[in-house]
Design a protein around this motif. Structure first.
Motif, short mmCIF file in Angstrom:
data_model
loop_
_atom_site.label_atom_id
_atom_site.label_comp_id
_atom_site.label_asym_id
_atom_site.label_seq_id
_atom_site.Cartn_x
_atom_site.Cartn_y
_atom_site.Cartn_z
N GLN A 32 0.76 -1.33 -0.02
CA GLN A 32 -0.08 -0.03 0.03
C GLN A 32 1.04 1.32 0.00
OE1 GLN A 32 -2.76 -1.04 3.29
NE2 GLN A 32 -4.25 -0.84 1.81
N GLU A 33 0.77 2.10 -1.05
CA GLU A 33 1.15 3.56 -1.11
C GLU A 33 0.20 4.52 -0.62
OE1 GLU A 33 3.97 2.64 -4.93
OE2 GLU A 33 1.95 3.49 -5.13
N PHE A 34 0.98 5.43 -0.06
CA PHE A 34 0.37 6.76 0.18
C PHE A 34 0.80 7.79 -0.92
CE2 PHE A 34 0.71 4.53 3.98
CZ PHE A 34 -0.46 4.51 4.70
N SER A 41 2.20 11.59 -6.21
CA SER A 41 3.69 11.45 -5.83
C SER A 41 3.58 10.43 -4.77
CB SER A 41 4.20 12.80 -5.42
OG SER A 41 5.79 12.53 -5.17
N GLU A 42 4.35 9.51 -4.78
CA GLU A 42 4.46 8.42 -3.54
C GLU A 42 5.14 8.88 -2.51
OE1 GLU A 42 6.03 4.67 -4.85
OE2 GLU A 42 6.68 4.31 -2.71
N VAL A 43 4.19 9.51 -1.40
CA VAL A 43 4.93 9.94 -0.24
C VAL A 43 5.22 8.81 1.06
CG1 VAL A 43 4.30 12.27 -0.68
CG2 VAL A 43 2.81 10.67 0.60
N GLY A 44 4.86 7.65 0.68
CA GLY A 44 4.85 6.54 1.93
C GLY A 44 4.52 5.34 1.11
N ASN A 45 5.01 4.25 1.60
CA ASN A 45 4.95 2.79 1.06
C ASN A 45 4.94 1.75 2.27
OD1 ASN A 45 6.27 1.12 -1.80
ND2 ASN A 45 4.33 0.79 -0.76
N ILE A 46 3.95 0.85 2.32
CA ILE A 46 4.36 0.03 3.53
C ILE A 46 3.90 -1.28 2.93
CG2 ILE A 46 3.37 1.67 5.16
CD1 ILE A 46 0.63 0.83 5.22
MG MG Z 1 7.63 2.53 -2.99
#
Ligand code: MG
Ligand code: ATP
Length: 417
Positions: free
Chosen positions: A210-212, A259-264
């Motif tokens: 999951q990305e933010f 823009s991907e500001v986080g990724n879990i």
């Molecule tokens: Mg990533």
């Protein structure tokens, strides 16, 4: 902060090869300095923004019970050979180097494997778990294209967190709480309304991560967004099967840049099995450790905020991340300057971060710099109005100032009567 005493300089000289809005604005405002493509230094005001973002993230990670540590930038080749990720055709952004004796070392682009190896030496029994740790680290990645300013660095600041759990249930609970903490981070830095949980590629192990993703015109990613459900799908995994699986309706989706500001990542037991990291459970059996990992691009986040909040005159920082709350200017002779000094000392005593423009330059130049730097409040002590005890205060995005007493001004900035 008196401008004369901090290293801060606005400039009209933006490198001609710099196209990204965030970098152009941040360079002009004196927040960052470009060393070379994808490599930026943070000047004092830029560093204050970074520190404000870190403070918010730190609070949220601590609230999860995670503890902060600091891993190393130099990493042994053997650690990455365990998973095959030392190979340049598997990971194509490595910077590598050699010790004098010929030993190969990698420069940390991620810390997943090093953390697993380290934890395996400490977490031997179910009694040692769960563990969650995080760090703020400069990551080094040999990115092919670095044209998005601080939104894509070859050297950039990341917050990465790793949780080691005993079973899937324990992992899932932590994962869910972390996701909420991430959403609070984006809300607190001002990007809440524009940031969406996005289903993306899970890498080698799982179907999805999951990305933010923050919607922004110069973002490098394309996502398909369901506004009402506040969910999105990254184009890298977008297809009819995935939409069905996630219960999303094609007709309801908007295609936007983000823009991907986080990724879990929820790895379950797969990474533990792959790396041979096991612990002894209550019944004395060997079990693989469960891993989840959580990244936020701290410097990218600053870039996205800069891209999002600006106008013709410059940056417009949300209050929680602004390098200062107020920009103070005196217009007049010695007595006016004395009153301005007094106000500066008073506000500073109250803990308000103030940039006091004590330079010997025209007021117009100071006004322009206050706007360019994007400081939330501009305060002017002017010989014309101060005779009535009136101080001028203007919000960064307001057209006209208000004139208020010193008490009202202090209250506005501190919330204290
Ligand atoms: Mg990533
Ligand atoms: P991207 O797809 O943008 O290359 P990634 O998926 O490789 O990013 P991760 O390894 O998931 O990135 O890193 C965690 C976070 O670090 C990302 O969500 C992003 O916010 C940030 N990040 C990744 N690469 C960069 C970079 N080159 N410059 C700045 N921030 C980055």
């Amino acid at each position: 902060m008196r401008i004369s005493q901090i290293f801060s300089k606005t400039t009209k000289n933006v490198p001609t090869d710099e196209q990204a809005i965030n970098a152009r604005l941040l360079i002009r405002a004196g927040f960052i300095y470009k060393e070379m493509a994808g490599v930026y230094a943070y000047l004092p005001l830029g560093l204050r923004v970074i520190e404000n973002i870190k403070k918010i993230i730190r609070q949220e990670m601590n609230s999860l019970g995670a503890s902060e540590l600091l891993m190393t930038s130099l990493q042994p080749k053997e650690t990455w050979e365990i998973t095959g990720r030392w190979n340049d055709s598997v990971v194509d952004i490595w910077f590598k180097s050699k010790l004098k004796n010929g030993t190969e070392v990698g420069l940390g682009w991620s810390h997943e494997e090093p953390l697993m190896v380290m934890i395996s030496k400490y977490a031997k029994s179910y009694r040692d778990l769960p563990i969650s740790v995080y760090q703020f680290q400069t990551k080094l990645r040999n990115e092919v294209r670095a044209k998005s300013g601080i939104m894509r660095g070859r050297e950039f600041l990341m917050k990465d967190m790793y949780a080691f759990s005993r079973n899937q249930k324990e992992l899932d609970e932590f994962y869910e709480r972390s996701k909420q903490a991430y959403l609070r981070v984006y809300k607190r830095v001002g990007l809440g309304p524009y940031t969406y949980v996005t289903f993306a590629s899970g890498g080698a192990f799982t179907q999805f991560s999951q990305e933010f993703q923050t919607v922004t015109p110069n973002g490098e990613d394309v996502i398909y967004l369901d506004q009402a459900k506040r969910l999105a799908v990254n184009e890298e995994v977008y297809n009819d099967d995935v939409l069905n699986q996630l219960g999303l309706d094609k007709q309801a989706l908007q295609t936007v840049k983000a823009s991907e500001v986080g990724n879990i990542f929820n790895f379950g037991s797969l990474k533990g099995e792959q790396m041979g990291v096991y612990f002894t459970d209550e019944a004395g059996r060997q079990q693989p450790i469960f891993l989840s990992s959580y990244g936020i691009g701290v410097s990218r986040l600053m870039g996205v905020i800069a891209e999002h909040f600006n106008d013709k005159a410059g940056l417009i920082w949300p209050k929680e991340v602004a390098p200062a709350m107020a920009y103070l200017i005196a217009i007049g002779d010695r007595p006016v300057q004395n009153l301005t000094d007094e106000l500066y000392n008073l506000l500073t005593d109250y803990g308000v971060a103030v940039i006091y423009d004590d330079r010997d330059v025209r007021p117009g130049e100071k006004f322009a710099d206050a706007d360019l730097m994007g400081i939330p409040w501009r305060i002017v002590v002017n010989s014309k109005t101060i005779t009535n005890g009136q101080y001028e205060i203007k919000g960064r995005t307001e057209d006209l100032p208000e004139f208020v007493s010193k008490e009202a001004l202090v209250k506005r900035l501190t919330g204290v009567d």
